[in-house]
Design a protein around this motif. Structure first.
Motif, PDB file in Angstrom:
ATOM      1  N   TYR A 103     -10.869 -11.172  -1.256  1.00 23.05           N
ATOM      2  CA  TYR A 103     -10.646  -9.956  -0.046  1.00 23.05           C
ATOM      3  C   TYR A 103     -11.899  -9.214  -0.175  1.00 23.05           C
ATOM      4  O   TYR A 103     -12.706  -8.801  -1.065  1.00 23.05           O
ATOM      5  N   GLU A 104     -12.116  -9.009   1.308  1.00 27.36           N
ATOM      6  CA  GLU A 104     -13.591  -8.273   1.407  1.00 27.36           C
ATOM      7  C   GLU A 104     -13.571  -6.638   1.884  1.00 27.36           C
ATOM      8  O   GLU A 104     -14.558  -6.184   1.953  1.00 27.36           O
ATOM      9  N   GLY A 105     -12.211  -6.077   2.161  1.00 28.42           N
ATOM     10  CA  GLY A 105     -12.065  -4.959   2.470  1.00 28.42           C
ATOM     11  C   GLY A 105     -12.102  -3.939   1.521  1.00 28.42           C
ATOM     12  O   GLY A 105     -12.420  -4.485   0.166  1.00 28.42           O
ATOM     13  N   LEU A 106     -11.848  -2.610   1.707  1.00 32.18           N
ATOM     14  CA  LEU A 106     -11.777  -1.692   0.725  1.00 32.18           C
ATOM     15  C   LEU A 106     -10.407  -1.887  -0.252  1.00 32.18           C
ATOM     16  O   LEU A 106      -9.640  -2.401   0.335  1.00 32.18           O
ATOM     17  N   LEU A 107     -10.679  -1.695  -1.458  1.00 36.01           N
ATOM     18  CA  LEU A 107      -9.563  -1.699  -2.271  1.00 36.01           C
ATOM     19  C   LEU A 107      -8.566  -0.518  -2.600  1.00 36.01           C
ATOM     20  O   LEU A 107      -7.449  -0.642  -2.521  1.00 36.01           O
ATOM     21  N   TRP A 108      -9.266   0.628  -2.348  1.00 38.33           N
ATOM     22  CA  TRP A 108      -8.658   1.759  -2.369  1.00 38.33           C
ATOM     23  C   TRP A 108      -8.617   2.285  -0.644  1.00 38.33           C
ATOM     24  O   TRP A 108      -9.341   2.736  -0.047  1.00 38.33           O
ATOM     25  N   ARG A 109      -7.422   2.270  -0.341  1.00 37.97           N
ATOM     26  CA  ARG A 109      -6.958   2.582   1.015  1.00 37.97           C
ATOM     27  C   ARG A 109      -5.630   3.335   1.152  1.00 37.97           C
ATOM     28  O   ARG A 109      -4.861   3.403   0.389  1.00 37.97           O
ATOM     29  N   LYS A 110      -5.328   3.987   2.305  1.00 34.00           N
ATOM     30  CA  LYS A 110      -4.265   4.936   2.451  1.00 34.00           C
ATOM     31  C   LYS A 110      -3.297   4.597   3.310  1.00 34.00           C
ATOM     32  O   LYS A 110      -2.166   5.248   3.114  1.00 34.00           O
ATOM     33  N   ASP A 111      -3.150   3.048   3.220  1.00 39.71           N
ATOM     34  CA  ASP A 111      -2.309   2.417   4.138  1.00 39.71           C
ATOM     35  C   ASP A 111      -1.353   1.410   3.402  1.00 39.71           C
ATOM     36  O   ASP A 111      -0.702   0.664   3.925  1.00 39.71           O
ATOM     37  N   ILE A 112      -1.526   1.285   2.033  1.00 40.22           N
ATOM     38  CA  ILE A 112      -0.979   0.516   1.353  1.00 40.22           C
ATOM     39  C   ILE A 112       0.199   1.087   0.381  1.00 40.22           C
ATOM     40  O   ILE A 112       0.270   2.414   0.243  1.00 40.22           O
ATOM     41  N   PHE A 113       1.291   0.261  -0.040  1.00 44.85           N
ATOM     42  CA  PHE A 113       2.253   0.844  -0.840  1.00 44.85           C
ATOM     43  C   PHE A 113       2.526   0.121  -2.256  1.00 44.85           C
ATOM     44  O   PHE A 113       1.778  -1.081  -2.374  1.00 44.85           O
ATOM     45  N   PRO A 114       2.830   0.708  -3.349  1.00 41.52           N
ATOM     46  CA  PRO A 114       2.756  -0.183  -4.433  1.00 41.52           C
ATOM     47  C   PRO A 114       3.670  -1.018  -4.484  1.00 41.52           C
ATOM     48  O   PRO A 114       4.505  -1.287  -3.916  1.00 41.52           O
ATOM     49  N   VAL A 115       3.413  -2.178  -5.340  1.00 47.01           N
ATOM     50  CA  VAL A 115       4.217  -3.584  -5.265  1.00 47.01           C
ATOM     51  C   VAL A 115       5.373  -3.052  -6.108  1.00 47.01           C
ATOM     52  O   VAL A 115       5.563  -2.156  -7.061  1.00 47.01           O
ATOM     53  N   ARG A 116       6.707  -3.546  -5.741  1.00 43.47           N
ATOM     54  CA  ARG A 116       8.014  -2.892  -6.009  1.00 43.47           C
ATOM     55  C   ARG A 116       8.132  -3.340  -7.388  1.00 43.47           C
ATOM     56  O   ARG A 116       8.503  -2.025  -8.382  1.00 43.47           O
ATOM     57  N   ARG A 117       7.902  -4.289  -8.117  1.00 39.81           N
ATOM     58  CA  ARG A 117       8.081  -4.527  -9.724  1.00 39.81           C
ATOM     59  C   ARG A 117       7.037  -3.792 -10.234  1.00 39.81           C
ATOM     60  O   ARG A 117       7.557  -3.193 -11.477  1.00 39.81           O
ATOM     61  N   TYR A 118       5.978  -3.617 -10.003  1.00 37.01           N
ATOM     62  CA  TYR A 118       4.762  -2.818 -10.670  1.00 37.01           C
ATOM     63  C   TYR A 118       5.489  -1.493 -10.692  1.00 37.01           C
ATOM     64  O   TYR A 118       5.280  -0.766 -11.685  1.00 37.01           O
ATOM     65  N   LEU A 119       5.867  -0.941  -9.810  1.00 34.29           N
ATOM     66  CA  LEU A 119       6.302   0.638  -9.489  1.00 34.29           C
ATOM     67  C   LEU A 119       7.612   0.496 -10.389  1.00 34.29           C
ATOM     68  O   LEU A 119       7.677   1.741 -11.168  1.00 34.29           O
ATOM     69  N   ARG A 120       8.427  -0.323 -10.477  1.00 28.92           N
ATOM     70  CA  ARG A 120       9.601  -0.109 -11.647  1.00 28.92           C
ATOM     71  C   ARG A 120       8.784  -0.123 -12.902  1.00 28.92           C
ATOM     72  O   ARG A 120       9.450   0.574 -13.827  1.00 28.92           O
ATOM     73  N   LEU A 121       7.876  -0.978 -13.325  1.00 23.54           N
ATOM     74  CA  LEU A 121       7.145  -1.026 -14.565  1.00 23.54           C
ATOM     75  C   LEU A 121       6.719   0.507 -14.894  1.00 23.54           C
ATOM     76  O   LEU A 121       6.946   0.870 -16.013  1.00 23.54           O
ATOM     77  N   CYS A 122       5.924   1.120 -13.852  1.00 16.21           N
ATOM     78  CA  CYS A 122       5.533   2.292 -14.175  1.00 16.21           C
ATOM     79  C   CYS A 122       6.466   3.331 -14.492  1.00 16.21           C
ATOM     80  O   CYS A 122       6.260   4.291 -15.352  1.00 16.21           O
ATOM     81  N   VAL A 123       7.854   3.361 -13.842  1.00 15.99           N
ATOM     82  CA  VAL A 123       8.781   4.277 -14.174  1.00 15.99           C
ATOM     83  C   VAL A 123       9.175   4.199 -15.226  1.00 15.99           C
ATOM     84  O   VAL A 123       9.506   4.919 -16.067  1.00 15.99           O
TER      85      VAL A 123
END
Length: 129
Positions: free
Chosen positions: A66-86
């Protein structure tokens, strides 16, 4: 980005110093020391400077995918990862830990809390995978 630190009180942590710490922080001798995970802000420029010696190293590891920016304002967390964080917040701090995580963590747009996002998308926490 995260760094493992040992702290006795939140006030003991110098955030700017902790960003570059491979070692543990323990600034107080009169309190019990606990191990914690400290998360802090990162951006593309700092990530590249701190993690890769050369542009070629970055391209071999990240840029080939991937050549674009890694930190962007238009992305959402991966659902499984978000559950792991909670669940990690719950494991570390019980219900207070979850509440703190939901109220003080934000989506990439820096406007909506994780708690508000999950309130609007409750099925995320109900999925198996």
């Amino acid at each position: 980005q995260y760094t493992k630190v040992s702290v006795t009180r939140v006030e003991d942590v110098d955030v700017k110093r902790a960003q570059n710490l491979p070692e543990l922080v323990n600034l107080s001798k009169d309190s019990e020391v606990v191990e914690a995970v400290m998360c802090y802000e990162f951006n593309d420029e700092d990530f590249r400077k701190q993690r890769f010696k050369t542009h070629e190293d970055y391209m071999k590891t990240v840029g080939k995918y991937y050549e674009g920016l890694l930190w962007r304002k238009d992305i959402f967390p991966v659902r499984r990862y978000l559950r792991l964080c909670v669940n990690a917040a719950r494991d570390l701090g019980g219900q207070i830990g979850v509440q703190n995580f939901l109220e003080t963590s934000y989506l990439a747009n820096e406007e909506q809390t994780i708690g508000a996002y999950l309130f609007r998308n409750p099925s995320i926490m109900e999925e198996d995978n």
